[in-house]
Write an enzyme that holds these catalytic residues in place. Sequence first.
Site, mmCIF file in Angstrom:
data_model
loop_
_atom_site.group_PDB
_atom_site.id
_atom_site.type_symbol
_atom_site.label_atom_id
_atom_site.label_comp_id
_atom_site.label_asym_id
_atom_site.label_seq_id
_atom_site.Cartn_x
_atom_site.Cartn_y
_atom_site.Cartn_z
ATOM 1 N N SER A 9 1.009 -0.953 -0.193
ATOM 2 C CA SER A 9 0.104 -0.191 0.440
ATOM 3 C C SER A 9 0.826 0.864 0.242
ATOM 4 C CB SER A 9 -1.197 -0.089 1.323
ATOM 5 O OG SER A 9 -0.237 -0.034 2.439
ATOM 6 N N ASP A 167 -5.743 7.116 9.095
ATOM 7 C CA ASP A 167 -5.825 5.876 9.299
ATOM 8 C C ASP A 167 -4.949 5.931 10.276
ATOM 9 O OD1 ASP A 167 -3.662 5.017 7.991
ATOM 10 O OD2 ASP A 167 -4.455 4.365 7.236
ATOM 11 N N HIS A 170 -1.228 4.590 7.832
ATOM 12 C CA HIS A 170 -0.561 4.705 6.124
ATOM 13 C C HIS A 170 0.027 6.210 5.878
ATOM 14 C CE1 HIS A 170 -2.825 1.907 5.362
ATOM 15 N NE2 HIS A 170 -1.779 1.473 4.070
#
Length: 194
Positions: A9, A167, A170
């Site tokens: 990611s 979040d 990240h």
Amino acid sequence: MRLCLLGDSIAAGVGSTRREDTLGPLLAQHLRAAGHQIDLQVRAFPGAKSADLRAQVRAAGKVDIAVVVIGANDLTRFVPPDVGAQQLHDAVADLRATGAEVVVATAPDLSVVAHVPPALRDIVSAASRQYAEAQQRAVIRAGGVVAHVERAVTPQFAADPSLFAGDRFHPSAAGYRAIAAALAPAVEAVAARI
């Protein structure tokens, strides 16, 4: 020059609200500033582990520079270091066999993530370091270049919560800029050899 980002990611840019603030476009910008014409593709996807690199390498096709960011999901899913490192080795070796230069950012130090309880931070840091060291040996053995991003950015992420997205896992746009700045010298160095 064909630049491809592979991995998880972070390589895919999760956490940033604008594509241009993600790792691929930021690295392409660094290379363009150094005088290179860049064709960028991103084959990374959220949740990817080292086991997913083989398919990403196949999907990438022929590239000049591959930047691989991998390891966080291996750590969170308790993939043994020797297993993940071997999968990374094989991906780097496959890329090198096609003539690509390969730069790898190894597993991050997950102890700086807010979700990690303070009592476990030393254990998580040690596990992250062990994983990154196994990856480093594998990358060098396969003919790739290790960019020691975690050394540069771990203290920054530990000290500045704004480097994390909402979040709290990240990177934010600012976090991606910090990671790109740490990666760029290695990427620019291999680009100069092409």
